[in-house]
Design a protein around this motif. Structure first.
Motif, short mmCIF file in Angstrom:
data_model
loop_
_atom_site.label_atom_id
_atom_site.label_comp_id
_atom_site.label_asym_id
_atom_site.label_seq_id
_atom_site.Cartn_x
_atom_site.Cartn_y
_atom_site.Cartn_z
N VAL A 142 47.27 16.06 -19.16
CA VAL A 142 48.23 16.38 -18.11
C VAL A 142 49.65 16.37 -18.69
CG1 VAL A 142 49.16 15.65 -15.86
CG2 VAL A 142 46.71 15.39 -16.35
N ALA A 143 50.36 17.45 -18.47
CA ALA A 143 51.73 17.57 -18.97
C ALA A 143 52.67 16.68 -18.15
CB ALA A 143 52.20 19.02 -18.88
N LYS A 144 53.71 16.20 -18.80
CA LYS A 144 54.72 15.41 -18.10
C LYS A 144 55.70 16.37 -17.42
CE LYS A 144 53.11 12.73 -21.44
NZ LYS A 144 52.18 13.44 -22.32
N PRO A 145 56.00 16.15 -16.15
CA PRO A 145 56.95 17.02 -15.47
C PRO A 145 58.32 17.07 -16.14
CG PRO A 145 55.69 15.81 -13.86
CD PRO A 145 55.33 15.24 -15.21
N SER A 146 58.71 16.01 -16.82
CA SER A 146 60.00 16.00 -17.52
C SER A 146 59.98 16.87 -18.77
CB SER A 146 60.37 14.58 -17.93
OG SER A 146 59.45 14.10 -18.91
N GLY A 147 58.78 17.22 -19.23
CA GLY A 147 58.65 18.01 -20.45
C GLY A 147 58.64 17.19 -21.72
N ILE A 148 58.78 15.87 -21.58
CA ILE A 148 58.79 14.99 -22.76
C ILE A 148 57.48 15.12 -23.52
CG2 ILE A 148 57.94 12.97 -21.52
CD1 ILE A 148 59.81 11.27 -23.22
N GLU A 184 55.57 5.48 -14.76
CA GLU A 184 56.54 4.98 -13.80
C GLU A 184 57.84 5.77 -13.88
OE1 GLU A 184 58.86 0.90 -12.50
OE2 GLU A 184 57.26 0.77 -13.99
N GLU A 185 58.32 6.07 -15.07
CA GLU A 185 59.55 6.85 -15.24
C GLU A 185 59.40 8.24 -14.62
OE1 GLU A 185 60.90 7.06 -19.33
OE2 GLU A 185 60.43 4.93 -19.60
N GLU A 186 58.26 8.89 -14.89
CA GLU A 186 58.03 10.24 -14.36
C GLU A 186 58.01 10.21 -12.83
OE1 GLU A 186 57.71 13.28 -15.87
OE2 GLU A 186 58.00 12.46 -17.89
N LEU A 187 57.31 9.23 -12.26
CA LEU A 187 57.23 9.14 -10.80
C LEU A 187 58.59 8.84 -10.18
CD1 LEU A 187 53.82 7.27 -10.41
CD2 LEU A 187 54.29 9.71 -10.03
N ARG A 188 59.35 7.97 -10.82
CA ARG A 188 60.71 7.67 -10.32
C ARG A 188 61.60 8.92 -10.38
NH1 ARG A 188 61.86 2.32 -9.41
NH2 ARG A 188 60.45 0.83 -10.40
N ALA A 189 61.51 9.67 -11.46
CA ALA A 189 62.33 10.88 -11.60
C ALA A 189 61.95 11.92 -10.54
CB ALA A 189 62.18 11.47 -13.00
N ILE A 190 60.67 12.10 -10.30
CA ILE A 190 60.22 13.05 -9.27
C ILE A 190 60.72 12.58 -7.90
CG2 ILE A 190 58.22 13.98 -8.04
CD1 ILE A 190 56.72 13.76 -10.79
N ASN A 191 60.54 11.31 -7.61
CA ASN A 191 60.97 10.77 -6.33
C ASN A 191 62.47 10.94 -6.13
OD1 ASN A 191 60.29 9.33 -3.86
ND2 ASN A 191 61.57 7.70 -4.70
N SER A 192 63.24 10.67 -7.17
CA SER A 192 64.69 10.82 -7.10
C SER A 192 65.08 12.27 -6.85
CB SER A 192 65.33 10.32 -8.40
OG SER A 192 66.71 10.49 -8.37
N LEU A 212 57.01 21.08 -4.71
CA LEU A 212 56.73 20.56 -6.04
C LEU A 212 56.64 21.72 -7.02
CD1 LEU A 212 53.91 17.94 -5.29
CD2 LEU A 212 56.36 17.52 -5.60
N ASN A 213 57.13 21.51 -8.24
CA ASN A 213 56.94 22.55 -9.25
C ASN A 213 55.51 22.43 -9.80
OD1 ASN A 213 56.90 20.68 -11.48
ND2 ASN A 213 59.14 20.70 -11.54
N ASP A 214 55.13 23.35 -10.64
CA ASP A 214 53.74 23.39 -11.12
C ASP A 214 53.32 22.11 -11.83
OD1 ASP A 214 53.45 25.92 -10.07
OD2 ASP A 214 53.71 26.95 -11.99
N SER A 215 54.19 21.55 -12.68
CA SER A 215 53.80 20.35 -13.42
C SER A 215 53.74 19.13 -12.50
CB SER A 215 54.72 20.10 -14.62
OG SER A 215 56.05 19.93 -14.21
N GLU A 216 54.62 19.07 -11.50
CA GLU A 216 54.57 17.98 -10.53
C GLU A 216 53.29 18.07 -9.69
OE1 GLU A 216 59.37 17.48 -9.82
OE2 GLU A 216 58.21 18.82 -8.52
N ALA A 247 50.31 15.39 -9.49
CA ALA A 247 49.87 14.88 -8.19
C ALA A 247 48.37 15.07 -8.00
CB ALA A 247 50.64 15.56 -7.07
N ALA A 248 47.86 16.23 -8.35
CA ALA A 248 46.43 16.50 -8.22
C ALA A 248 45.61 15.58 -9.13
CB ALA A 248 46.13 17.96 -8.53
N SER A 249 46.09 15.40 -10.35
CA SER A 249 45.38 14.52 -11.29
C SER A 249 45.40 13.08 -10.80
CB SER A 249 45.99 14.61 -12.68
OG SER A 249 45.80 15.89 -13.22
N LEU A 250 46.56 12.63 -10.32
CA LEU A 250 46.64 11.26 -9.80
C LEU A 250 45.73 11.08 -8.60
CD1 LEU A 250 50.46 10.52 -10.12
CD2 LEU A 250 48.60 9.49 -11.46
#
Length: 100
Positions: free
Chosen positions: A61-67, A77-85, A27-31, A35-38
């Motif tokens: 908490v920053a969005k892993p996508s940077g949005i 849901e979008e962020e989690l789907r993108a990470i999973n993908s 996982l990268n730092d933002s992911e 994950a830790a926050s969730l």
């Protein structure tokens, strides 16, 4: 070492190993921060995605996508789907990340 201590140590070691066994990449730092926050939010008993999104927003908490947008249930849901993908793609390309 007593049998009980051995059993506890094996279970702890096994659960630590299993927690990362299928990652196709680290996982990268933002992911990892998400994950830790969730984990903390779900661990507190909160499971409603609307409330979870509010808590992520309040924690900054920053969005892993940077949005640059507020956390909402649909964005979560979008962020989690993108990470999973991304993790699925990495796993397809190279298997899984060896355990430390």
């Amino acid at each position: 070492m007593s049998d009980n201590n051995w059993s506890c140590n094996v279970k702890k070691s096994l659960s630590e190993d299993l927690s990362r066994q299928s990652l196709g990449r680290p996982l990268n730092d933002s992911e990892a921060a998400l994950a830790a926050s969730l984990g903390a939010i779900f661990g507190s008993g909160q499971h409603d995605f609307g409330k979870v999104a509010e808590e992520l927003q309040s924690r900054g908490v920053a969005k892993p996508s940077g949005i640059d947008a507020s956390w909402t249930p649909s964005l979560l849901e979008e962020e989690l789907r993108a990470i999973n993908s991304s993790l699925d793609d990495a796993h397809q390309r190279g298997g899984f990340t060896p355990l430390d």
